[in-house]
Design an enzyme around this catalytic site. Structure first.
Site, PDB file in Angstrom:
ATOM      1  N   ARG A 153      33.345  43.429  12.087  1.00  0.00           N
ATOM      2  CA  ARG A 153      32.342  42.372  11.825  1.00  0.00           C
ATOM      3  C   ARG A 153      31.004  42.938  11.337  1.00  0.00           C
ATOM      4  O   ARG A 153      29.934  42.420  11.663  1.00  0.00           O
ATOM      5  CB  ARG A 153      32.073  41.542  13.082  1.00  0.00           C
ATOM      6  CG  ARG A 153      33.188  40.614  13.477  1.00  0.00           C
ATOM      7  CD  ARG A 153      33.497  39.589  12.396  1.00  0.00           C
ATOM      8  NE  ARG A 153      34.344  38.552  12.912  1.00  0.00           N
ATOM      9  CZ  ARG A 153      35.660  38.700  13.108  1.00  0.00           C
ATOM     10  NH1 ARG A 153      36.267  39.821  12.761  1.00  0.00           N
ATOM     11  NH2 ARG A 153      36.364  37.712  13.611  1.00  0.00           N
ATOM     12  N   GLU A 207      27.108  36.990  16.526  1.00  0.00           N
ATOM     13  CA  GLU A 207      27.993  37.196  15.375  1.00  0.00           C
ATOM     14  C   GLU A 207      27.408  36.548  14.119  1.00  0.00           C
ATOM     15  O   GLU A 207      27.378  37.182  13.065  1.00  0.00           O
ATOM     16  CB  GLU A 207      29.380  36.650  15.720  1.00  0.00           C
ATOM     17  CG  GLU A 207      30.499  37.263  14.893  1.00  0.00           C
ATOM     18  CD  GLU A 207      30.907  36.367  13.752  1.00  0.00           C
ATOM     19  OE1 GLU A 207      31.676  36.806  12.899  1.00  0.00           O
ATOM     20  OE2 GLU A 207      30.428  35.216  13.706  1.00  0.00           O
ATOM     21  N   SER A 243      33.167  32.130  16.305  1.00  0.00           N
ATOM     22  CA  SER A 243      32.677  32.976  17.407  1.00  0.00           C
ATOM     23  C   SER A 243      31.163  33.104  17.322  1.00  0.00           C
ATOM     24  O   SER A 243      30.633  33.393  16.254  1.00  0.00           O
ATOM     25  CB  SER A 243      33.272  34.374  17.311  1.00  0.00           C
ATOM     26  OG  SER A 243      34.671  34.316  17.301  1.00  0.00           O
TER      27      SER A 243
HETATM   28  N1  EPU Z   1      39.974  34.468  26.122  1.00  0.00           N
HETATM   29  C1  EPU Z   1      39.466  33.985  27.296  1.00  0.00           C
HETATM   30  N2  EPU Z   1      38.880  32.741  27.300  1.00  0.00           N
HETATM   31  C2  EPU Z   1      38.792  31.990  26.186  1.00  0.00           C
HETATM   32  C3  EPU Z   1      39.346  32.469  24.978  1.00  0.00           C
HETATM   33  C4  EPU Z   1      39.931  33.724  24.963  1.00  0.00           C
HETATM   34  O1  EPU Z   1      39.507  34.655  28.326  1.00  0.00           O
HETATM   35  O2  EPU Z   1      38.222  30.894  26.266  1.00  0.00           O
HETATM   36  C5  EPU Z   1      40.534  35.831  26.119  1.00  0.00           C
HETATM   37  C6  EPU Z   1      42.027  35.842  26.285  1.00  0.00           C
HETATM   38  O3  EPU Z   1      42.385  36.954  27.056  1.00  0.00           O
HETATM   39  C7  EPU Z   1      42.524  36.023  24.861  1.00  0.00           C
HETATM   40  C8  EPU Z   1      41.453  36.943  24.303  1.00  0.00           C
HETATM   41  O4  EPU Z   1      40.247  36.482  24.893  1.00  0.00           O
HETATM   42  O5  EPU Z   1      43.782  36.568  24.796  1.00  0.00           O
HETATM   43  C9  EPU Z   1      41.333  36.964  22.788  1.00  0.00           C
HETATM   44  O6  EPU Z   1      41.122  35.644  22.293  1.00  0.00           O
HETATM   45  P1  EPU Z   1      41.333  35.317  20.743  1.00  0.00           P
HETATM   46  O7  EPU Z   1      42.702  35.689  20.317  1.00  0.00           O
HETATM   47  O8  EPU Z   1      40.913  33.922  20.486  1.00  0.00           O
HETATM   48  O9  EPU Z   1      40.377  36.342  19.992  1.00  0.00           O
HETATM   49  P2  EPU Z   1      38.818  36.637  20.115  1.00  0.00           P
HETATM   50  O10 EPU Z   1      38.685  38.114  20.251  1.00  0.00           O
HETATM   51  O11 EPU Z   1      38.123  35.821  21.135  1.00  0.00           O
HETATM   52  C10 EPU Z   1      38.552  37.062  17.566  1.00  0.00           C
HETATM   53  C11 EPU Z   1      37.626  36.702  16.460  1.00  0.00           C
HETATM   54  C12 EPU Z   1      37.954  35.314  15.930  1.00  0.00           C
HETATM   55  C13 EPU Z   1      39.389  35.302  15.453  1.00  0.00           C
HETATM   56  C14 EPU Z   1      40.315  35.689  16.639  1.00  0.00           C
HETATM   57  C15 EPU Z   1      41.767  35.801  16.232  1.00  0.00           C
HETATM   58  C16 EPU Z   1      35.560  37.896  16.903  1.00  0.00           C
HETATM   59  C17 EPU Z   1      34.133  37.795  17.304  1.00  0.00           C
HETATM   60  N3  EPU Z   1      36.248  36.752  16.914  1.00  0.00           N
HETATM   61  O12 EPU Z   1      38.293  36.196  18.663  1.00  0.00           O
HETATM   62  O13 EPU Z   1      37.140  35.102  14.811  1.00  0.00           O
HETATM   63  O14 EPU Z   1      39.761  34.021  14.966  1.00  0.00           O
HETATM   64  O15 EPU Z   1      39.900  36.978  17.138  1.00  0.00           O
HETATM   65  O16 EPU Z   1      41.948  36.959  15.498  1.00  0.00           O
HETATM   66  O17 EPU Z   1      36.035  38.973  16.583  1.00  0.00           O
HETATM   67  C18 EPU Z   1      35.049  34.221  14.121  1.00  0.00           C
HETATM   68  O18 EPU Z   1      34.753  35.371  13.796  1.00  0.00           O
HETATM   69  O19 EPU Z   1      34.247  33.265  13.968  1.00  0.00           O
HETATM   70  C19 EPU Z   1      36.344  33.974  14.721  1.00  0.00           C
HETATM   71  C20 EPU Z   1      36.714  32.781  15.143  1.00  0.00           C
END
Ligand code: EPU
Length: 336
Positions: free
Chosen positions: A161, A328, A232
């Site tokens: 990012r 972000e 995010s």
């Molecule tokens: N989780 C929680 N609570 C929640 C949501 C998630 O505990 O409410 C935990 C769970 O363990 C889950 C883990 O977080 O397995 C990862 O969640 P997720 O797969 O949604 O990924 P993320 O790391 O939270 C990132 C990107 C997203 C992207 C997703 C999928 C960043 C800042 N965000 O989110 O990108 O869609 O991975 O690849 O890296 C964005 O940048 O705007 C965005 C939405």
């Protein structure tokens, strides 16, 4: 709101910001002419899709709305294709167009709101793919001198990012076109756990990945056309192996992903969720019920309310875990 041109429809937080002057850019020559005509020392603001910015209430001087269009195939050897795309093209429309042409590599990044020119700034990423994986070069114009440049993949300094465009060395460049290298024979990328869980073995096709990414995003992330949001609100913190060892002594279940040799990425959503923020609402901004990393607007029209809730969340994470959260989206205007 100070008098000026309303920007509410041009940012997905639907903030009631205004610009003193707004110019729509349709070519890099026009951009250079606009820069040449600015008062000495004046630095324009630039808006793309407005999907990853927090606009301060009033943007003085000139704001430029990036609307350079066009998709041009520069080379095609029947396997790899290089395409030059205008910064003002819609990101999702470009992803879908590539898919229909059989040019693969970007399906995992479907439905990310915003424009092509915004994609390299954040090095947008989702479901195991980052846009840097498919970028060959970025074309830009210097926002003060009007000089043109072509930045190689190396010049862009892509990280999680992050890119040179978010730092002092690159912040002056206005992205005008991006060259992508796509591959008709690229393998399907379906290792990200949420995505893999959706797909049977028979479904490991580009069609199925595109459809699954679209459906996962629709379920978990609010549509900015309906609910103000920027996806995010925080980056996943990247911390040293040493720090994660300490954190894990107290919180063994914290989700961790590899980042580089000596660092790891931890789940900001998990940290925020554990502290009970999901569903919390203050001054017209709410932590999403469905994803703790996403803030949603429910009435707030000024950057201050978003930044205040974000600061409270970050402070609570710092206190509980001694981990610093970084925003972000980018703040544009005075507070930036
Ligand atoms: N989780 C929680 N609570 C929640 C949501 C998630 O505990 O409410 C935990 C769970 O363990 C889950 C883990 O977080 O397995 C990862 O969640 P997720 O797969 O949604 O990924 P993320 O790391 O939270 C990132 C990107 C997203 C992207 C997703 C999928 C960043 C800042 N965000 O989110 O990108 O869609 O991975 O690849 O890296 C964005 O940048 O705007 C965005 C939405």
């Amino acid at each position: 709101m100070t008098a000026g041109i309303g920007l509410t429809a041009l940012n997905t937080l639907q903030l009631h910001a205004s610009a003193e002057r707004l110019v729509t850019l349709t070519s890099s020559d026009q951009l250079r002419a606009e820069i040449a005509a600015l008062d000495e020392g004046a630095v324009p603001h630039v808006l793309g899709g407005g999907s990853n910015v927090i606009l301060c209430d009033h943007l003085p001087g000139t704001t430029m709305l990036m609307a350079i269009k066009g998709r041009e195939v520069l080379s095609d050897d029947d396997t790899k294709v290089v395409i030059r795309v205008g910064a003002g093209e819609s990101w999702h429309d470009f992803v879908v167009w590539c898919h229909h042409q059989g040019f693969h590599g970007l399906a995992n990044l479907a439905l990310i709101p915003g424009s092509v020119g915004g994609a390299p700034i954040q090095n947008i990423g989702a479901y195991g793919v980052e846009v840097a994986d498919c970028i060959e070069a970025v074309h830009a114009v210097h926002r003060q001198t009007g000089e043109r440049a072509c930045l190689s993949l190396e010049d862009c300094e892509f990280r999680y990012r992050d890119s040179v465009f978010k730092h002092e060395a690159g912040a002056e460049w206005i992205i005008t076109e991006v060259d992508f290298v796509l591959d008709r024979e690229a393998p399907v990328e379906a290792n990200y756990p949420t995505l893999r869980a959706r797909l049977s073995k028979a479904e490991l096709t580009h069609d199925a990945v595109l459809a699954a990414v679209i459906s996962i995003r629709r379920e978990r992330l609010p549509d900015p056309v309906i609910t103000p949001n920027v996806g995010s609100f925080f980056k996943n913190p990247v911390i040293s192996q040493q720090d994660i060892d300490i954190l894990r002594q107290n919180f063994p279940e914290v989700p961790v992903y590899p980042a580089s040799n000596d660092a790891v990425k931890i789940s900001a959503a998990w940290l925020i969720d554990q502290l009970g923020w999901r569903g919390e609402e203050r001054d017209g901004v709410k932590v999403s019920d469905d994803h703790a990393l996403v803030l949603e607007g429910c009435g707030a029209r000024s950057a201050a309310a978003w930044l205040a809730l974000a600061a409270d969340i970050a402070a609570s994470v710092k206190e509980a875990y001694d981990v610093s959260l970084e925003l972000e989206p980018r703040v544009i205007g005075a507070a930036g």
